[in-house]
Design a protein around this motif. Structure first.
Motif, mmCIF file in Angstrom:
data_model
loop_
_atom_site.group_PDB
_atom_site.id
_atom_site.type_symbol
_atom_site.label_atom_id
_atom_site.label_comp_id
_atom_site.label_asym_id
_atom_site.label_seq_id
_atom_site.Cartn_x
_atom_site.Cartn_y
_atom_site.Cartn_z
ATOM 1 N N TYR A 59 0.833 -1.213 0.000
ATOM 2 C CA TYR A 59 0.000 0.000 0.000
ATOM 3 C C TYR A 59 0.865 1.259 0.000
ATOM 4 O O TYR A 59 0.629 2.196 -0.766
ATOM 5 N N LEU A 60 1.890 1.285 0.836
ATOM 6 C CA LEU A 60 2.744 2.476 0.932
ATOM 7 C C LEU A 60 3.523 2.728 -0.358
ATOM 8 O O LEU A 60 3.827 3.878 -0.692
ATOM 9 N N LEU A 61 3.846 1.659 -1.077
ATOM 10 C CA LEU A 61 4.676 1.776 -2.279
ATOM 11 C C LEU A 61 3.863 1.831 -3.577
ATOM 12 O O LEU A 61 4.441 1.820 -4.667
ATOM 13 N N LYS A 62 2.554 1.921 -3.470
ATOM 14 C CA LYS A 62 1.700 1.794 -4.657
ATOM 15 C C LYS A 62 1.977 2.869 -5.713
ATOM 16 O O LYS A 62 1.755 2.633 -6.903
ATOM 17 N N ASN A 63 2.475 4.026 -5.302
ATOM 18 C CA ASN A 63 2.738 5.105 -6.268
ATOM 19 C C ASN A 63 4.214 5.226 -6.636
ATOM 20 O O ASN A 63 4.586 6.137 -7.376
ATOM 21 N N ASN A 64 5.033 4.322 -6.110
ATOM 22 C CA ASN A 64 6.464 4.366 -6.422
ATOM 23 C C ASN A 64 6.745 3.411 -7.582
ATOM 24 O O ASN A 64 6.874 2.204 -7.386
ATOM 25 N N LYS A 65 6.821 3.959 -8.764
ATOM 26 C CA LYS A 65 6.963 3.143 -9.977
ATOM 27 C C LYS A 65 8.342 2.506 -10.105
ATOM 28 O O LYS A 65 8.548 1.606 -10.924
ATOM 29 N N LYS A 66 9.287 2.956 -9.285
ATOM 30 C CA LYS A 66 10.643 2.415 -9.364
ATOM 31 C C LYS A 66 10.817 1.124 -8.553
ATOM 32 O O LYS A 66 11.868 0.493 -8.628
ATOM 33 N N VAL A 67 9.796 0.764 -7.805
ATOM 34 C CA VAL A 67 9.876 -0.437 -6.965
ATOM 35 C C VAL A 67 8.941 -1.507 -7.527
ATOM 36 O O VAL A 67 7.762 -1.249 -7.772
#
Length: 382
Positions: A59-67
């Motif tokens: 959930y926390l990383l949902k907008n981090n396209k690099k991960v």
């Protein structure tokens, strides 16, 4: 940080996989996500996170396209990445990680101060051989001295030195609202901020007993922020302390919690990241003693955050004789704040300065984590 990344690449590692499958909101997965954000911001190394489909980190990383998110499935017997990878996980998770590239490195972060059930973590009693490997390869790092020392005491071993990866809280704009004055000169306003959990409530109970024994003509308001499986037990426990006005808020959203501290609290007692929440607002903040699950704590002592050592925000009761920080009687802490109103600002600033120096940078935390990865000799052979 880029220097550490380049060293990893020189060893043939172009990928890092953080492994902490969890559905609950926890400090460990939150810290991993913040370190990931720092790494991807400052490098081009491939980052993966292995988590449940609906996990908190996902959930926390949902907008981090690099991960790239790898869905964790309990029945999968083969590690999903074929490429040579650095795997970073908590110290109690190795049993989840199965067949993989034989050149992978596993880096372990131990962030429990309380004792661990290693006999459950390792079903075939591999604990001794596991820690022999940890020592030889320097593949484990620790949140603070207390976490490292708890293993050494529990297993009667000495662990190799590695950089600490401490609890971290980056500065936020609520500091602008910090209240340097006493909430009410005719009252004592102290606070507990933490989950009401099995491994924490004994710290709350010994704090309450010390506050109850404090001699004062002022009204004592004891604010309890938090909830958990021990909430009803705590509410029953406090009924006998009629000289204290207990105020239960349950769990508060982050911004609401910070505003509550600013408006209602002169002195904060807790452990872990909660101590940093107070210090980041320039509230005098104190680390408490912990002990084995359910075991009563008999002590008059705690420690100011600025009197800590080796990144500790709490220590076990049995560690007090070896602790390199300075312990202070809880009574004396109350005297300092409430016998001289200027001391709230003085001690709040001292806690804030310690926090900024040791606990405010995920960049430094992630750089030290990469340093452990570079220096570790732990390569999996299956």
């Amino acid at each position: 940080m880029l220097n550490e990344i380049n060293k990893l690449k020189a060893q043939g590692y172009n990928s890092i996989c953080f492994w902490l499958p969890a559905l609950n909101i926890g400090g460990g997965n939150y810290a991993f996500v913040q370190m990931i954000n720092s790494i991807v911001k400052n490098s081009d190394i491939n980052i993966y996170y292995c988590d449940f489909k609906d996990g908190y980190a996902t959930y926390l990383l949902k907008n981090n396209k690099k991960v790239k998110i790898i869905e964790y499935k309990e029945n999968d017997l083969v590690f999903p990445l074929k490429e040579k990878t650095i795997i970073i996980t908590n110290s109690t998770r190795p049993i989840q990680i199965t067949k993989m590239n034989p050149n992978n490195k596993i880096i372990l972060w131990h962030y429990e101060t309380t004792l661990c059930a290693w006999n459950i973590v390792f079903l075939d009693d591999e604990t001794k051989s596991f820690f022999k490997l940890v020592n030889e390869t320097k593949c484990m790092t620790y949140i603070d001295w207390g976490a490292k020392n708890s293993i050494e005491k529990q297993l009667n071993i000495s662990l190799a030195e590695t950089p600490y990866i401490p609890i971290t809280l980056e500065p936020h704009n609520k500091i602008e609202l910090a209240n340097t004055n006493l909430i009410n000169k005719n009252e004592i306003n102290i606070c507990w901020l933490s989950r009401l959990a099995l491994e924490k409530v004994q710290a709350l109970y010994y704090l309450i007993e010390n506050i109850s024994n404090y001699k004062t003509n002022k009204k004592i308001n004891f604010h309890i922020i938090g909830d958990g499986i021990k909430a009803k037990e705590v509410q029953e426990f406090v009924k006998i302390y009629r000289n204290i006005n207990f105020i239960f808020t349950s769990t508060l959203l982050l911004d609401d919690m910070r505003e509550y501290l600013i408006k209602n609290v002169d002195l904060l007692f807790c452990m872990g990241a909660s101590v940093l929440e107070g210090a980041a607002l320039k509230i005098p903040s104190v680390g408490l003693l912990l002990d084995d699950y359910g075991k009563k704590i008999n002590s008059e002592y705690a420690f100011w955050l600025f009197d800590s050592s080796d990144y500790c925000t709490a220590i076990m009761q049995y560690q007090t004789n070896e602790f390199n920080g300075k312990l202070t009687k809880i009574k004396d802490m109350l005297d300092l704040i409430y016998n001289n109103s200027e001391n709230k600002q003085i001690y709040g600033n001292k806690c804030y300065e310690h926090y900024i120096k040791y606990h405010s940078s995920y960049y430094e935390a992630s750089k030290n984590l990469l340093k452990v990865a570079n220096n570790s000799l732990y390569v999996i052979h299956i």
